[in-house]
Structures are given as structure tokens and as C-alpha cells.
Design an enzyme around this catalytic site. Structure first.
Site, mmCIF file in Angstrom:
data_model
loop_
_atom_site.group_PDB
_atom_site.id
_atom_site.type_symbol
_atom_site.label_atom_id
_atom_site.label_comp_id
_atom_site.label_asym_id
_atom_site.label_seq_id
_atom_site.Cartn_x
_atom_site.Cartn_y
_atom_site.Cartn_z
ATOM 1 C CG HIS A 148 13.703 128.929 87.015
ATOM 2 N ND1 HIS A 148 14.143 130.219 87.168
ATOM 3 C CD2 HIS A 148 14.159 128.242 88.106
ATOM 4 C CE1 HIS A 148 14.819 130.322 88.312
ATOM 5 N NE2 HIS A 148 14.846 129.132 88.896
ATOM 6 C CD GLU A 203 12.009 131.720 84.852
ATOM 7 O OE1 GLU A 203 13.104 132.083 84.373
ATOM 8 O OE2 GLU A 203 11.761 131.707 86.080
ATOM 9 C CG HIS A 246 16.394 133.102 84.361
ATOM 10 N ND1 HIS A 246 15.855 132.133 85.182
ATOM 11 C CD2 HIS A 246 17.718 132.857 84.317
ATOM 12 C CE1 HIS A 246 16.814 131.336 85.620
ATOM 13 N NE2 HIS A 246 17.964 131.759 85.114
ATOM 14 C CD GLU A 295 14.537 137.091 85.676
ATOM 15 O OE1 GLU A 295 15.583 136.813 86.274
ATOM 16 O OE2 GLU A 295 13.502 136.414 85.751
#
Lengths: 294, 313
Positions: free
Chosen positions: B20, B23, B115, B177
Site C-alpha cells: 500500500h 504505509e 504494513h 502490521e
């Protein structure tokens, strides 16, 4: 000063700063909350296309577009969306600098920096907003023309900045705070309009002196991050030789200025494009004269 | 207890930042490793850092056409090239060629995917399911050796669902994450944490390759059961915000009749489920488009059998 009759509240000058956007949408559905007896309040959405795409802006930053250069330029094809929009807003709530302009405009913003709740005024010479009870940041550099959306309204400008909040996110706690501060500010205007005398006072405020850029590689990419010891320390003193950056390899870069300054907008997402790590400010005490309506 | 498992040593490992494009921890880490690859070196395997979605990274957006991290399904990977298909579909096929093909013997042995989230989730490890032995052992190793913060495990694949994430191209994978971090921002503290956890995970692979036997263990993990949508007005606009009492409470129990939403007028909406669940991704910026307020999870304990590498004679 004359009474305030026409007041506007703008959410979504930047299309991804959600507290003001959801507040303005809420007031457009339900305007009762904004009602006061001595003046009218008009909520509106600043940048509809940016709001729809949930981005800061589509062509250029709307909140830097309210200068004479853009407002008085003639219409041409292919000009940025925000230039056309700024001229429309200037027609509706201005014209900037004229007697017909709205008396006051609130402009609602969020920041990803840990700034809590701050009121942003152009300078300490703007008497009315200086009387509103909130911590104050004075954004206009000396000699600089005003460029923000609320500069369309008459002298007496206010803007709120609540953070930290990520772009595209609305936090219920900050939403409530923003709504309560607007209510407080509207109460102040009501009291002012009804003849309350506000005595003189002394007040501390932070005044911008410049910006600190990120260090960069020769290819222009940033080469360091805001140091963990500076992260989230908005409005706290930054002294000479305090760490300000940490390279991706882990080395420290220290602040090389000679005097203590107060940083703000530390690690604000929207400033990466401009390679700005934080804004530098000095703390001043101002004497503000008393205020009442004519 | 199940018998111990033997898997081949790993030789090709990839680390992806910027699946992404907004990020930033993974993006700046991958860029750093591309300039200076020494940090990733281990003696028994090669590590390849790469940037997942270059065009999204350049524009600093989540994606340009469609979410790259939902595009690694058979449907997209085996579709024939057509004009005007989304950028990420073309990109997914290229990534599948370089690091896959998905499901084949030539695929990379392992892929890390980095992420961030705007939710207050701390540091957590994402595996497709508890049946992925190597990643489960890796998570256990990280939990024991990276003690700066707890690293809960989140099992993301719904039963019967096909895997769709970038690291499903490799034979096994793990996503990290870290949050909360606003989109487009890099926080030095989270950057360091992410880098240290990858170093820890690479140490695990090195030990595994060199013949270490990892004994069986029991482990707690959170398994997704569904999603909670925002309430909406008839015109489709969301009509409430995550309640202040739920904000930042990722991985903490949410009980029946706890407040979950607050309307713009200030009214409370309560959780109407029958059982306690564990919410995650509370108020994640990227999920507003899908009108998803948070993900619902249950907590489980799994028994994971022992693991060691099989030596090819």
C-alpha cells in the site's frame, strides 16, 4: 468594533481532515445547534471535490489560494479546480477586503501532529479572535499576504486545529471537542454582540519564525525521520543540540540553532511533499486591549 | 501431540514494503535496504527487498486502480492481458512471475509484507491460518525473543476463502502490521520496531536452516469471524463514529451491550451480539470506503507440532 452579523463555519478546506467535514455535514442536516439570537451562522463544505475523493486537494491547496494573485486572475481554461473554487468562495463570503464580506469565518482542520487543540490566528493584531479563550498560534510571517480561506471574511479570523488524527479518519473525542469549542466561540460572539465589555489582558501566544526541512539525499528523497525524542513534543521547548532527526541507519542529527524554539506540526503528513519536518515558533506575551461593540 | 514436521530449508526470501503506497514504515525500510542491503544478510539464505506498488508509492496513496493486496487470486493472476485493466492487475501478474508463480515449486520460499494501520493495534503478526506451520513457529519465536511489545497473532483467512495477499505468492509468508501511524507519515519508533522484528524473524530462518529443532507449543491467536459496518444514512453516508469508549481498544474484549458507535448528534449505539468478541482495525482509515468500522475476531488456543528442517541427503 461593529457587531458580528454574518458568520460562516467551513469544514473540509482540506478534503481528508474529517472532524470539520463531518461537523459541517451534521450542521447542514441539523442547523439548530448553530443558532444564536444576534447573528446568523452558515456552515459550508470548503472543497467538495477533494472531500469526495478524500484527499487534501485536487489541483492545489485551497488554503493557500486566497491571495490577490489568484482571486483577481481572469478565468482561463485548465486552471486548477481550487482557483475556480476560491473565486466562487470569495464571491459568496467576500469579496476579501470589502465591506460586504462576512464578518467572521471559522475554518476547521485536523493535523496528524500531536498538537491537541489550538486556535490559529493570522496575527496578534486581530483583536476579536485573540479574545476567544483557546491556546493560540499566530501563523502569518511578517510582510506575508494572508492566503487562507478565512481571510475572505473581515479582519477577525479564526481557525481550529485538532490533532493527532490520521487523514481520512474521524475520532469521536476530537469531533466532540471541536463542536464544543465552536459552541463556546459562538457564545462569545453572542455576548460581544449584546454589548459585553471584554477587558484588556495579557496573553501568551506562539508566533511562527520559519520551517525546518527534512535532510535529503542528493536525489531529493528524505534521508531521516523525526527523532523519537522530538515526536509528539509539539509546543514543548526545543533547545540547541537536542536531537531532531534520526537517519534510516540510526544516526542522530541535532538541532543547530542558537536559541530555544517551540516546534509545531511535527511530522504532519501533508508537509512531507514540501519536505517540511516541523514549523519553528517563538513564545511571546502580548497585551491585548479591551474590546466592545460600537 | 501431533508428530513433528520436517520442512525443506529456506533459500529465497523476499521482503516487501509499499504494497500500500501510503504505509510508510515498510516503504522507507525497503528503500533503506535497497540502498544498504548488508543488514538483511544471513549466511544460509538470500533476502531480496522490493517495493510492492511503485506507482502508488510515488503518489503516496493506498492504490491507483485497485488494492494490490486483494489481487493475488487465481481470477486475476491467470486472466489474459486486456487493455485498460487496472494497474495493480498487471503489477500482480509481474510480481507473480518474479516471486512465484503462486503454488509452484519455483516460488520464493518466504515473503514478508510490511504494513501500517491508523488503528491502535501496536505490533501484530498476520498469518493466513494456524495450519501454516512455519509462520506459526516464526511468530512464536518472535514473541519469545522480541520483548519490547507483545506481538499478537491475527489469522486473516476466512474458512473456504482463497488467499489473496501479496505474500501468498511465496510458499509461506508473514505480514507485519504496526500502528497507530497516520497514512503518509513515518514514525521513527515504529520504523525501528519493524526493522528489529524483521531481524528477529530472519534469525529464526537462519536457526531453522541450520537444523535447530523447534519443539511443539500451545499458542493464543485471534481469528477473524466477520466485520462490523458503520451505520449509514439512507443516502449511504456514515451516520456515526466509533464510540470514544471503543476507540483505541483493539484486541480488548467487546461484550454484548458495550457502546460501539456514537452518532453525530451524540447518541450511543450498543453492540448487539450475543458473545464477547475481540475487535481490531478499529477506525482504520482505509476501511471507511468499505464502510467497515472494525473487524470482529475470536480468541483461540492452538497446538502447534514441533518443526525442524529436513536435510537433503
Amino acid at each position: 468594533m461593529t457587531s458580528e452579523d454574518c458568520v460562516a463555519v467551513c469544514g473540509g478546506t482540506h478534503g481528508n481532515e474529517m472532524s470539520g467535514i463531518y461537523l459541517a455535514k451534521h450542521w447542514l442536516r441539523d442547523p439548530m445547534e448553530l443558532q444564536r439570537s444576534s447573528f446568523a451562522v452558515t456552515p459550508f463544505l470548503g472543497n467538495p471535490r477533494a472531500i469526495e475523493k478524500c484527499v487534501r486537494y485536487v489541483g492545489q491547496d485551497l488554503n493557500r489560494t486566497f491571495t490577490t494573485e489568484f482571486l483577481s486572475s481572469t478565468e482561463v481554461e485548465d486552471e486548477p479546480y481550487e482557483v475556480v473554487l476560491a473565486r466562487e468562495i470569495n464571491q459568496t463570503y467576500g469579496p476579501k477586503g470589502s465591506a460586504q464580506a462576512f464578518d467572521f469565518m471559522f475554518d476547521l482542520h485536523n493535523t496528524t501532529a500531536s498538537m491537541g487543540t489550538y486556535l490559529i490566528v493570522d496575527s496578534e493584531e486581530s483583536l476579536l479572535p485573540m479574545h476567544i479563550p483557546c491556546p493560540i498560534y499566530l501563523y502569518k510571517l511578517p510582510g506575508e499576504e494572508t492566503y487562507s480561506i478565512n481571510s475572505v471574511a473581515k479582519a477577525g479570523l479564526g481557525r481550529e486545529q485538532l490533532g493527532p488524527q490520521p487523514q481520512q479518519v474521524v475520532r469521536a473525542d476530537l469531533f466532540s471537542q471541536m463542536r464544543d469549542i465552536i459552541a463556546c466561540a459562538l457564545d462569545f460572539i453572542e455576548l460581544f454582540n449584546k454589548g459585553t465589555v471584554f477587558p484588556a489582558f495579557e496573553i501568551e501566544a506562539y508566533k511562527i519564525t520559519g520551517r525546518m526541512d527534512y535532510p535529503c539525499y542528493p536525489d531529493g528523497e528524505i534521508s531521516a525521520m523525526v527523532h523519537p525524542k522530538l515526536q509528539d513534543k509539539d509546543f514543548l521547548p526545543l533547545n540547541p543540540r537536542d536531537p531532531i532527526f534520526q537517519t534510516f541507519s540510526g544516526e542522530e542529527i541535532l538541532y543547530e540553532g542558537n536559541t530555544t524554539i517551540y516546534p509545531a506540526f511535527i511530522n504532519e503528513a501533508a508537509y512531507y511533499k514540501k519536505k517540511v519536518a516541523f514549523v519553528k515558533m517563538e513564545k511571546h506575551t502580548f497585551s491585548i486591549p479591551g474590546l466592545q461593540r460600537d
